[in-house]
Design a protein around this motif. Sequence first.
Motif, PDB file in Angstrom:
ATOM      1  N   VAL A  20       0.809  -1.290  -0.060  1.00 37.20           N
ATOM      2  CA  VAL A  20       0.011   0.014  -0.066  1.00 37.20           C
ATOM      3  C   VAL A  20       0.721   1.296  -0.062  1.00 37.20           C
ATOM      4  N   TRP A  21       1.924   1.303   1.004  1.00 32.37           N
ATOM      5  CA  TRP A  21       2.710   2.374   0.873  1.00 32.37           C
ATOM      6  C   TRP A  21       3.567   2.765  -0.387  1.00 32.37           C
ATOM      7  N   GLY A  22       4.148   1.367  -1.168  1.00 24.28           N
ATOM      8  CA  GLY A  22       4.655   1.696  -2.135  1.00 24.28           C
ATOM      9  C   GLY A  22       3.657   2.067  -3.609  1.00 24.28           C
ATOM     10  N   MET A  23       2.445   1.775  -3.293  1.00 27.37           N
ATOM     11  CA  MET A  23       1.412   2.216  -4.393  1.00 27.37           C
ATOM     12  C   MET A  23       0.999   3.629  -4.269  1.00 27.37           C
ATOM     13  N   THR A  24       1.040   4.226  -3.046  1.00 29.05           N
ATOM     14  CA  THR A  24       0.811   5.439  -2.821  1.00 29.05           C
ATOM     15  C   THR A  24       1.854   6.504  -3.217  1.00 29.05           C
ATOM     16  N   GLN A  25       2.966   5.960  -2.900  1.00 25.21           N
ATOM     17  CA  GLN A  25       4.211   6.658  -3.344  1.00 25.21           C
ATOM     18  C   GLN A  25       4.265   6.704  -4.893  1.00 25.21           C
ATOM     19  N   TYR A  26       4.062   5.644  -5.500  1.00 24.27           N
ATOM     20  CA  TYR A  26       3.946   5.707  -6.988  1.00 24.27           C
ATOM     21  C   TYR A  26       2.942   6.644  -7.769  1.00 24.27           C
ATOM     22  N   LYS A  27       1.733   6.730  -7.003  1.00 25.04           N
ATOM     23  CA  LYS A  27       0.705   7.520  -7.292  1.00 25.04           C
ATOM     24  C   LYS A  27       1.041   8.974  -7.234  1.00 25.04           C
ATOM     25  N   ARG A  28       1.648   9.348  -6.272  1.00 24.01           N
ATOM     26  CA  ARG A  28       1.872  10.847  -5.896  1.00 24.01           C
ATOM     27  C   ARG A  28       3.027  11.269  -6.391  1.00 24.01           C
ATOM     28  N   ARG A  29       3.911  10.459  -7.222  1.00 22.62           N
ATOM     29  CA  ARG A  29       5.166  11.096  -7.733  1.00 22.62           C
ATOM     30  C   ARG A  29       4.780  12.113  -8.924  1.00 22.62           C
ATOM     31  N   ASN A  30       5.884  12.963  -9.168  1.00 27.19           N
ATOM     32  CA  ASN A  30       5.652  14.241  -9.935  1.00 27.19           C
ATOM     33  C   ASN A  30       5.974  13.723 -11.495  1.00 27.19           C
ATOM     34  N   ARG A  31       5.209  13.441 -12.309  1.00 30.00           N
ATOM     35  CA  ARG A  31       5.323  13.096 -13.547  1.00 30.00           C
ATOM     36  C   ARG A  31       6.145  13.788 -14.506  1.00 30.00           C
ATOM     37  N   ALA A  32       6.120  15.064 -14.187  1.00 31.72           N
ATOM     38  CA  ALA A  32       7.035  16.010 -15.012  1.00 31.72           C
ATOM     39  C   ALA A  32       8.351  15.684 -14.928  1.00 31.72           C
ATOM     40  N   ASN A  33       8.952  14.805 -13.877  1.00 31.82           N
ATOM     41  CA  ASN A  33      10.184  14.499 -13.781  1.00 31.82           C
ATOM     42  C   ASN A  33      10.624  13.160 -14.683  1.00 31.82           C
ATOM     43  N   ASP A  34       9.546  12.621 -15.213  1.00 32.86           N
ATOM     44  CA  ASP A  34       9.971  11.396 -15.848  1.00 32.86           C
ATOM     45  C   ASP A  34      10.873  11.587 -17.116  1.00 32.86           C
TER      46      ASP A  34
END
Length: 65
Positions: A20-34
């Motif tokens: 659950v922690w990993g999924m929330t961190q992945y969803k909250r990342r800043n996609r502009a940095n990809d």
Amino acid sequence: MLTPEIVYGLGALVLLAALVWGMTQYKRRNRANDPVTERATRAEYDHPDTYQREEEKFRDQVRPS
């Protein structure tokens, strides 16, 4: 005394919490940095000996999340 059933149950709960922690961190990342991270990864793999000098340029392009 800890029985195997209790240890198994606690292990399952810890695993669930980590997922659950990993999924929330992945969803909250800043996609502009990809794109920046993709370029940095390519530069590191293509030129590992000179990447240390270029790393600061990539760090300056990253937007805070």
